[in-house]
Design a protein around this motif. Structure first.
Motif, PDB file in Angstrom:
ATOM      1  N   GLY A  69       0.812  -1.209   0.000  1.00  0.00           N
ATOM      2  CA  GLY A  69       0.000   0.000   0.000  1.00  0.00           C
ATOM      3  C   GLY A  69       0.847   1.261   0.000  1.00  0.00           C
ATOM      4  N   ALA A  70       1.916   1.251   0.772  1.00  0.00           N
ATOM      5  CA  ALA A  70       2.796   2.415   0.828  1.00  0.00           C
ATOM      6  C   ALA A  70       3.413   2.698  -0.534  1.00  0.00           C
ATOM      7  N   LYS A  71       3.794   1.656  -1.250  1.00  0.00           N
ATOM      8  CA  LYS A  71       4.386   1.834  -2.584  1.00  0.00           C
ATOM      9  C   LYS A  71       3.374   2.413  -3.573  1.00  0.00           C
ATOM     10  N   LEU A  72       2.098   2.115  -3.354  1.00  0.00           N
ATOM     11  CA  LEU A  72       1.056   2.546  -4.287  1.00  0.00           C
ATOM     12  C   LEU A  72       0.517   3.932  -3.964  1.00  0.00           C
ATOM     13  N   GLY A  73       0.819   4.444  -2.777  1.00  0.00           N
ATOM     14  CA  GLY A  73       0.340   5.772  -2.392  1.00  0.00           C
ATOM     15  C   GLY A  73      -0.833   5.768  -1.435  1.00  0.00           C
ATOM     16  N   ILE A  74      -1.190   4.598  -0.902  1.00  0.00           N
ATOM     17  CA  ILE A  74      -2.278   4.499   0.077  1.00  0.00           C
ATOM     18  C   ILE A  74      -1.845   5.162   1.387  1.00  0.00           C
ATOM     19  N   GLU A  75      -2.811   5.712   2.107  1.00  0.00           N
ATOM     20  CA  GLU A  75      -2.499   6.547   3.273  1.00  0.00           C
ATOM     21  C   GLU A  75      -2.898   5.931   4.612  1.00  0.00           C
ATOM     22  N   LEU A  76      -3.733   4.902   4.598  1.00  0.00           N
ATOM     23  CA  LEU A  76      -4.280   4.353   5.843  1.00  0.00           C
ATOM     24  C   LEU A  76      -4.480   2.851   5.698  1.00  0.00           C
ATOM     25  N   PHE A  77      -4.011   2.090   6.672  1.00  0.00           N
ATOM     26  CA  PHE A  77      -4.255   0.647   6.728  1.00  0.00           C
ATOM     27  C   PHE A  77      -5.258   0.363   7.843  1.00  0.00           C
ATOM     28  N   VAL A  78      -6.299  -0.417   7.524  1.00  0.00           N
ATOM     29  CA  VAL A  78      -7.339  -0.727   8.502  1.00  0.00           C
ATOM     30  C   VAL A  78      -7.331  -2.224   8.798  1.00  0.00           C
ATOM     31  N   LEU A  79      -7.126  -2.564  10.055  1.00  0.00           N
ATOM     32  CA  LEU A  79      -7.211  -3.946  10.526  1.00  0.00           C
ATOM     33  C   LEU A  79      -8.647  -4.234  10.906  1.00  0.00           C
ATOM     34  N   ASP A  80      -9.267  -5.156  10.205  1.00  0.00           N
ATOM     35  CA  ASP A  80     -10.674  -5.466  10.425  1.00  0.00           C
ATOM     36  C   ASP A  80     -10.822  -6.578  11.471  1.00  0.00           C
TER      37      ASP A  80
END
Length: 727
Positions: free
Chosen positions: A345-356
């Motif tokens: 996600g970081a490589k793609l530009g995503i800003e937030l990781f959510v653990l469900d």
């Protein structure tokens, strides 16, 4: 002044920049006169006064808060039972009070003002001399919005107990024959947001929820529209209840063609005991008038709810692009797997990781551990803090899923406190998804949940919380309430939820809270007051989402609509759609991904990078722009909508075709909301083609669309003003 009182005639004229709402006092009863486009106020307005046939009785009066039992045989707005068992009360006008601005409601979510110049409030006092019942009707009208907010407060001013059997928020009578149709949102789990439109006939047309929540099936919103009403023309009268529990809304046409619309807490299985000196506050109804179709009504709701219902840090901030691990891993994950998704996600530009779901107790499936809000060290040996900090070091913020209103029978909490769930003694406890509902009427239960969550939010760098609720209420009873108050349980549950949400969102203002209830099961204005966005549906299929997101936008702003790209074949319907199509649908809301990013091909990664980069450029316009619905997915093979900036100098257009069409005709997409005097440069998001057209041409002739012979085709256009049209 937004409220004009003509005391001699007993007339009240509520006036905004584009709307008037008028009622008068007739023989002591508040009687509805007019609601619609703005009328100039003239003294005296005797030509507007209601005239009914002599001795016609209350059944012919268009009333503001009607009663039953004194000659009006239509739906009442309220009903009260006295200590002697009788149920006859007769409210009469006593007086009024004018207030600058708009007061808040104790214990309930409510629309607010930025300052007192934005609105004026009228409080109308009605009393029943026999029972000493007092009802205060509240009307708040916004100066620059075609919106009125109504509610009622019922108080016991006598010396004997009263029992409310019905206490609706709003009742409006439309005098004279009107060929109205009722428009509302219907559906089911994974099929939320269907727009239903049905003509009214003599008798009652009713929607409601008896589920203890606003529900997937029917939303606490409805609009009366005329047969000719479309997106851009005709009248619409919208009613949206700011409430998260069971509700009812009904349109009743009498034998003379008049229509009565009422909305409020569901009267089914409801009662509320009022001891002397006590009062009951109903939730408020946001009433919106449009003389320019459903689209104008929607935009009024969007602006109001986005800026004067949602609150806090994230009300005006752009929402982060996230990845959620749910459909990537379900319950089968460990810390390293989560971090590997975040790395991609970081490589793609995503800003937030959510653990469900699955991070707490012994939660390897959905049959245990709800209530045990302690991290599972088998999956997360270093705990939540370790995972969150590892993800933070990648440049992503960390988010967490919780379901705090539920308890699993297989949990340490249930074994310790089996009476903490909603239940009725000696009766079966209905389980859904192997879980029961915590009794939020009880302070000690709410305190436990607050302490449990606060311990996590204080020790772990949590920036986002997905607050889920995965089942309806059953066996609605509380071990903490006496027998005479058991019928108050459902509403007290909602009040308890609101009290907890107020505490926890106030204590952690840096956290972006997102509401969820198996998707859209509690997508309502009440929840938006505490959480500015909602997970719209558990159905992530892009084709189904066209309808779900389009329908939801009838009343709710795009800034509230959570939308994710998921894997194919889709987990709900098995459909395979292109990544570009899925991305375009999801970018029409609060954008994110819900899949395993580590399984992307290099080509997929490049497409996702472009999607994320594009969304970062346009999300301010998507989340805060004016939405214009151009083509409905409920009416054909194509869908389209656009977002327009307030100054009309920028727009973003999306269009979608579900299935290919043989020998297709030339297509033109007529835009909306632009300035006809401006010229616009149109940039195609995929082909790169650039055109310049006048705003008048784009709205009257339309934007020509290229056609490709393929299923699941989508496209988007950036539209920017360049210079005035030369005549």
């Amino acid at each position: 002044m937004g409220i004009i009182v003509q005391e001699q005639a007993g007339l009240f004229h509520l006036q905004s920049s584009g709307m008037s709402y008028i009622f008068q006092i007739v023989d002591g009863y508040p009687v509805h006169v007019y609601w619609g486009s703005r009328l100039k106020h003239r003294e005296p307005m005797t030509d507007l006064l209601i005239h009914t046939p002599k001795n016609a009785g209350l059944d012919r009066l268009p009333q503001e808060y009607p009663q039953y039992g004194s000659g009006d045989f239509r739906n009442p707005a309220y009903q009260v039972e006295l200590e002697d068992g009788t149920r006859i009360t007769e409210l009469k006008y006593k007086g009024y009070r004018l207030i600058k601005g708009k007061p808040s409601l104790t214990g309930l979510p409510a629309v607010y003002t930025g300052d007192e110049t934005e609105a004026d409030t009228l409080e109308l006092e009605l009393t029943d001399a026999y029972s000493d019942l007092q009802v205060v009707l509240s009307y708040s009208i916004f100066a620059d919005r075609n919106a009125i907010v109504r509610s009622a407060r019922l108080g016991n001013q006598g010396e004997k107990k009263l029992r409310l059997r019905r206490a609706l928020s709003t009742s409006v009578d439309f005098p004279g024959k009107r060929d109205f149709e009722l428009t509302y949102l219907s559906g089911a789990w994974a099929r939320e947001g269907n727009i239903t439109r049905t003509p009214l006939h003599q008798g009652e047309t009713r929607i409601d929820s008896k589920r203890g929540m606003s529900s997937h099936q029917l939303n606490p919103f409805a609009a009366l529209v005329t047969p000719e009403t479309t997106e851009s023309q005709g009248e619409a009268f919208g009613f949206s209840l700011v409430y998260s529990g069971g509700f009812e809304a009904a349109a009743e046409v009498d034998s003379f063609g008049s229509t009565r619309f009422s909305i409020g807490i569901n009267s089914f299985d409801f009662a509320w005991l009022l001891s002397p000196g006590e009062s009951f506050q109903t939730p408020e109804t946001v009433m919106v008038y449009s003389g320019q179709g459903l689209g104008d009504m929607s935009r009024t709701y969007h602006r109001l709810y986005r800026t004067r219902l949602c609150r806090g840090k994230y009300r005006d901030e752009e929402r982060p692009i996230l990845v959620n691990n749910w459909e990537a891993t379900y319950f089968d994950f460990n810390a390293d797997k989560l971090v590997s998704i975040a790395e991609e996600g970081a490589k793609l530009g995503i800003e937030l990781f959510v653990l469900d779901d699955g991070w707490f107790g012994k939660r390897d499936s959905d049959n245990s551990s709800l209530g045990d809000w302690v991290e599972d060290r088998r999956k997360l040996p270093g705990g939540l803090k370790d995972v969150a900090e590892r993800i933070n070091r990648l440049g992503l913020k960390f988010g967490l899923w919780v379901e705090p209103e539920m308890i699993s029978p297989d949990s340490e909490l249930y074994r310790k406190h089996p009476d903490w769930c909603l239940h009725v003694p000696e009766r079966r406890r209905t389980e859904a998804r192997w879980q029961l509902v915590l009794d939020y009427t009880r302070q000690e239960v709410r305190d436990f949940i607050y302490d449990s969550l606060s311990a996590i939010f204080s020790s772990v760098p949590v920036s986002y919380v997905k607050w889920d609720m995965n089942r309806c209420l059953t066996e609605i009873g509380s071990a903490d309430l006496p027998p005479e108050r058991q019928s108050e349980t459902a509403h007290r549950y909602v009040l308890g939820l609101y009290e907890l949400l107020e505490r926890i969102t106030t204590a952690f203002p840096h956290i972006l809270f997102e509401s969820c209830s198996s998707g859209g099961g509690r997508f309502d204005p009440g929840m938006l007051y505490y959480m500015p966005q909602t997970w719209t549906s558990d159905n992530t299929d892009a084709v189904e989402r066209l309808k779900i997101q389009y329908g939801t936008s009838l009343v709710y702003p795009v800034s509230a609509i959570g939308a994710h790209v998921s894997a194919v074949p889709n987990h709900q319907v098995g459909r395979i759609t292109p990544l570009d199509f899925r991305g375009d649908v999801a970018m029409s809301g609060n954008f994110g991904y819900e899949l395993d990013l580590t399984k992307f091909t290099e080509e997929d990664k490049e497409r996702v990078k472009r999607q994320i980069l594009t969304y970062k450029e346009v999300r301010g316009l998507v989340q805060r722009g004016d939405l214009f619905r151009l083509q409905s997915p409920f009416e054909g093979n194509e869908s389209a909508w656009m977002f327009v900036s307030e100054d009309k100098e920028e727009a973003l257009v999306y269009y979608f075709q579900v299935m290919a069409v043989p020998n297709a005709p030339q297509r033109f997409l007529r835009l909306a909301g632009l300035d006809p005097e401006l010229e616009y440069e149109i940039h195609s998001g995929y082909s790169g083609e650039q055109l310049i057209h006048g705003g008048d041409r784009l709205m009257q002739l339309g934007l020509p669309l290229a056609y490709e012979q393929k299923d699941y085709e989508s496209g988007w256009f950036r539209v920017r003003a360049v210079k005035p049209v030369t005549v």
